[in-house]
Scaffold this motif. Structure first.
Motif, PDB file in Angstrom:
ATOM      1  N   SER A  42     -12.556  38.899  28.623  1.00  0.00           N
ATOM      2  CA  SER A  42     -13.718  39.350  29.405  1.00  0.00           C
ATOM      3  C   SER A  42     -13.398  40.569  30.272  1.00  0.00           C
ATOM      4  N   LYS A  43     -12.095  40.832  30.472  1.00  0.00           N
ATOM      5  CA  LYS A  43     -11.685  41.967  31.303  1.00  0.00           C
ATOM      6  C   LYS A  43     -11.233  43.178  30.456  1.00  0.00           C
ATOM      7  N   TYR A  44     -11.284  43.018  29.130  1.00  0.00           N
ATOM      8  CA  TYR A  44     -10.799  44.092  28.257  1.00  0.00           C
ATOM      9  C   TYR A  44     -11.511  45.415  28.517  1.00  0.00           C
ATOM     10  N   ASN A  45     -12.832  45.370  28.585  1.00  0.00           N
ATOM     11  CA  ASN A  45     -13.582  46.620  28.765  1.00  0.00           C
ATOM     12  C   ASN A  45     -13.210  47.320  30.064  1.00  0.00           C
ATOM     13  N   LYS A  46     -13.039  46.523  31.116  1.00  0.00           N
ATOM     14  CA  LYS A  46     -12.669  47.100  32.415  1.00  0.00           C
ATOM     15  C   LYS A  46     -11.311  47.797  32.331  1.00  0.00           C
ATOM     16  N   HIS A  47     -10.319  47.114  31.762  1.00  0.00           N
ATOM     17  CA  HIS A  47      -8.968  47.682  31.691  1.00  0.00           C
ATOM     18  C   HIS A  47      -8.926  48.879  30.736  1.00  0.00           C
ATOM     19  N   SER A  48      -9.663  48.787  29.641  1.00  0.00           N
ATOM     20  CA  SER A  48      -9.712  49.908  28.689  1.00  0.00           C
ATOM     21  C   SER A  48     -10.314  51.143  29.340  1.00  0.00           C
ATOM     22  N   SER A  49     -11.377  50.948  30.114  1.00  0.00           N
ATOM     23  CA  SER A  49     -12.034  52.096  30.740  1.00  0.00           C
ATOM     24  C   SER A  49     -11.151  52.725  31.813  1.00  0.00           C
ATOM     25  N   ILE A  50     -10.340  51.913  32.500  1.00  0.00           N
ATOM     26  CA  ILE A  50      -9.403  52.446  33.498  1.00  0.00           C
ATOM     27  C   ILE A  50      -8.379  53.342  32.802  1.00  0.00           C
ATOM     28  N   ILE A  51      -7.857  52.877  31.677  1.00  0.00           N
ATOM     29  CA  ILE A  51      -6.870  53.667  30.933  1.00  0.00           C
ATOM     30  C   ILE A  51      -7.489  54.973  30.431  1.00  0.00           C
ATOM     31  N   ARG A  52      -8.674  54.869  29.844  1.00  0.00           N
ATOM     32  CA  ARG A  52      -9.340  56.071  29.331  1.00  0.00           C
ATOM     33  C   ARG A  52      -9.602  57.086  30.438  1.00  0.00           C
ATOM     34  N   LYS A  53     -10.075  56.584  31.570  1.00  0.00           N
ATOM     35  CA  LYS A  53     -10.428  57.473  32.685  1.00  0.00           C
ATOM     36  C   LYS A  53      -9.186  58.102  33.305  1.00  0.00           C
ATOM     37  N   ARG A 111       6.772  54.037  29.239  1.00  0.00           N
ATOM     38  CA  ARG A 111       7.634  53.667  30.347  1.00  0.00           C
ATOM     39  C   ARG A 111       8.732  52.727  29.887  1.00  0.00           C
ATOM     40  N   SER A 112       9.814  52.695  30.643  1.00  0.00           N
ATOM     41  CA  SER A 112      10.996  51.922  30.260  1.00  0.00           C
ATOM     42  C   SER A 112      10.695  50.447  30.024  1.00  0.00           C
ATOM     43  N   ASN A 113       9.740  49.887  30.759  1.00  0.00           N
ATOM     44  CA  ASN A 113       9.490  48.439  30.656  1.00  0.00           C
ATOM     45  C   ASN A 113       8.164  48.125  29.960  1.00  0.00           C
ATOM     46  N   VAL A 114       7.664  49.062  29.160  1.00  0.00           N
ATOM     47  CA  VAL A 114       6.333  48.867  28.565  1.00  0.00           C
ATOM     48  C   VAL A 114       6.375  47.995  27.312  1.00  0.00           C
ATOM     49  N   GLY A 115       7.575  47.783  26.759  1.00  0.00           N
ATOM     50  CA  GLY A 115       7.699  46.922  25.583  1.00  0.00           C
ATOM     51  C   GLY A 115       7.784  47.690  24.278  1.00  0.00           C
ATOM     52  N   LYS A 116       8.440  48.864  24.326  1.00  0.00           N
ATOM     53  CA  LYS A 116       8.543  49.704  23.140  1.00  0.00           C
ATOM     54  C   LYS A 116       9.357  49.040  22.025  1.00  0.00           C
ATOM     55  N   SER A 117      10.514  48.496  22.377  1.00  0.00           N
ATOM     56  CA  SER A 117      11.368  47.846  21.370  1.00  0.00           C
ATOM     57  C   SER A 117      10.654  46.651  20.754  1.00  0.00           C
ATOM     58  N   THR A 118       9.980  45.877  21.585  1.00  0.00           N
ATOM     59  CA  THR A 118       9.242  44.717  21.096  1.00  0.00           C
ATOM     60  C   THR A 118       8.108  45.156  20.180  1.00  0.00           C
ATOM     61  N   ARG A 159      -2.123  45.924  31.582  1.00  0.00           N
ATOM     62  CA  ARG A 159      -2.416  45.251  32.854  1.00  0.00           C
ATOM     63  C   ARG A 159      -2.589  46.218  34.018  1.00  0.00           C
ATOM     64  N   HIS A 160      -2.029  47.422  33.877  1.00  0.00           N
ATOM     65  CA  HIS A 160      -1.946  48.324  35.021  1.00  0.00           C
ATOM     66  C   HIS A 160      -2.550  49.688  34.723  1.00  0.00           C
ATOM     67  N   GLU A 161      -2.970  50.341  35.773  1.00  0.00           N
ATOM     68  CA  GLU A 161      -3.442  51.721  35.635  1.00  0.00           C
ATOM     69  C   GLU A 161      -2.271  52.606  35.217  1.00  0.00           C
ATOM     70  N   PRO A 162      -2.484  53.508  34.250  1.00  0.00           N
ATOM     71  CA  PRO A 162      -1.400  54.404  33.843  1.00  0.00           C
ATOM     72  C   PRO A 162      -0.837  55.184  35.030  1.00  0.00           C
ATOM     73  N   PRO A 178      -1.308  64.830  17.449  1.00  0.00           N
ATOM     74  CA  PRO A 178      -2.329  63.775  17.513  1.00  0.00           C
ATOM     75  C   PRO A 178      -1.782  62.563  18.265  1.00  0.00           C
ATOM     76  N   VAL A 179      -2.646  61.914  19.053  1.00  0.00           N
ATOM     77  CA  VAL A 179      -2.184  60.829  19.925  1.00  0.00           C
ATOM     78  C   VAL A 179      -2.933  59.533  19.634  1.00  0.00           C
ATOM     79  N   LEU A 180      -2.166  58.450  19.618  1.00  0.00           N
ATOM     80  CA  LEU A 180      -2.714  57.099  19.536  1.00  0.00           C
ATOM     81  C   LEU A 180      -2.222  56.358  20.776  1.00  0.00           C
ATOM     82  N   ILE A 181      -3.146  55.797  21.544  1.00  0.00           N
ATOM     83  CA  ILE A 181      -2.741  55.056  22.747  1.00  0.00           C
ATOM     84  C   ILE A 181      -2.711  53.569  22.417  1.00  0.00           C
ATOM     85  N   VAL A 182      -1.592  52.929  22.724  1.00  0.00           N
ATOM     86  CA  VAL A 182      -1.434  51.491  22.488  1.00  0.00           C
ATOM     87  C   VAL A 182      -1.223  50.806  23.834  1.00  0.00           C
ATOM     88  N   ALA A 183      -2.143  49.903  24.167  1.00  0.00           N
ATOM     89  CA  ALA A 183      -2.063  49.157  25.421  1.00  0.00           C
ATOM     90  C   ALA A 183      -1.365  47.826  25.159  1.00  0.00           C
TER      91      ALA A 183
END
Length: 201
Positions: A153-164, A34-41, A119-122, A139-144
């Motif tokens: 402590s919230k990493y697993n929750k956010h990771s699982s939301i992205i995966r799902k 997405r445009s504001n996801v921080g690609k350039s950074t 931070r957000h659901e895809p 082949p795909v690599l996902i970078v959050a």
């Protein structure tokens, strides 16, 4: 290639058609998000530069395929960010054709990186981008990104939301990344380099 000591990184060309693509034969790693996801950074952090890729206060500014030569060993290919409302449908359709032409025909393309905001659901557009990679058998690599904004402590929750939400296929890896703390940089480089090969080292 030593990813901790990158000496050479520059933009080779901003291309809008296959005739303008580099003919160096180097492995290409495409970056989409997405445009504001921080690609350039992300690019700047990965190559230890502050201003190689221009970060803009105006999302949706990249309108070409930008080829960044890294150590004369690979290209990062930055494609136009999606999901920016102020860009016309006609313009977005033009970008879409430019990207699919590249995905469909480019033999040097070895890996697709999909950047999503940790931070957000895809979004639906993130899902479409993941599916587009899959359609072209890339082949795909996902970078959050922006992982520093989330408690560990919230990493697993956010990771699982992205995966799902993306319905990530087995074997596709998800990395957390922060340009602030440089979290994930080494691990992502290690993964990228498995697609480049080390025959030149």
């Amino acid at each position: 290639m030593n990813s901790d000591k990158i000496q050479h990184a520059d933009i080779t060309i901003s291309a809008v058609s296959p005739s303008q693509y580099p003919d160096d034969g180097l492995t290409e790693i495409v970056l989409a998000g997405r445009s504001n996801v921080g690609k350039s950074t992300f690019i700047n952090t990965m190559v230890n530069r502050k201003k190689l890729a221009r970060t803009s206060g105006k999302p949706g500014k990249t309108r070409t395929l930008n080829f960044f030569n890294i150590e004369n060993e690979l290209f990062f290919v930055d494609v136009p960010g999606y999901g920016y409302a102020k860009v016309s449908n006609a313009e977005q359709n033009k970008w879409g054709r430019m990207m699919t032409d590249y995905f469909a025909t480019r033999e040097e393309l070895a890996l697709g990186i999909l950047l999503v905001d940790f931070r957000h659901e895809p979004t639906d557009l993130d899902i479409q981008m993941y599916d587009l990679y899959k359609y072209y058998d890339i082949p795909v690599l996902i970078v959050a990104t922006k992982a520093d904004k989330i408690k560990k402590s919230k990493y697993n929750k956010h990771s699982s939301i992205i995966r799902k939400t993306l319905e990530i296929e087995p074997g596709d890896k998800l990395f957390t990344f922060s340009s602030m703390t440089r979290e994930g940089r080494k691990e992502i480089w290690d993964e990228i380099l498995t697609y480049v090969g080390d025959e030149r080292e």
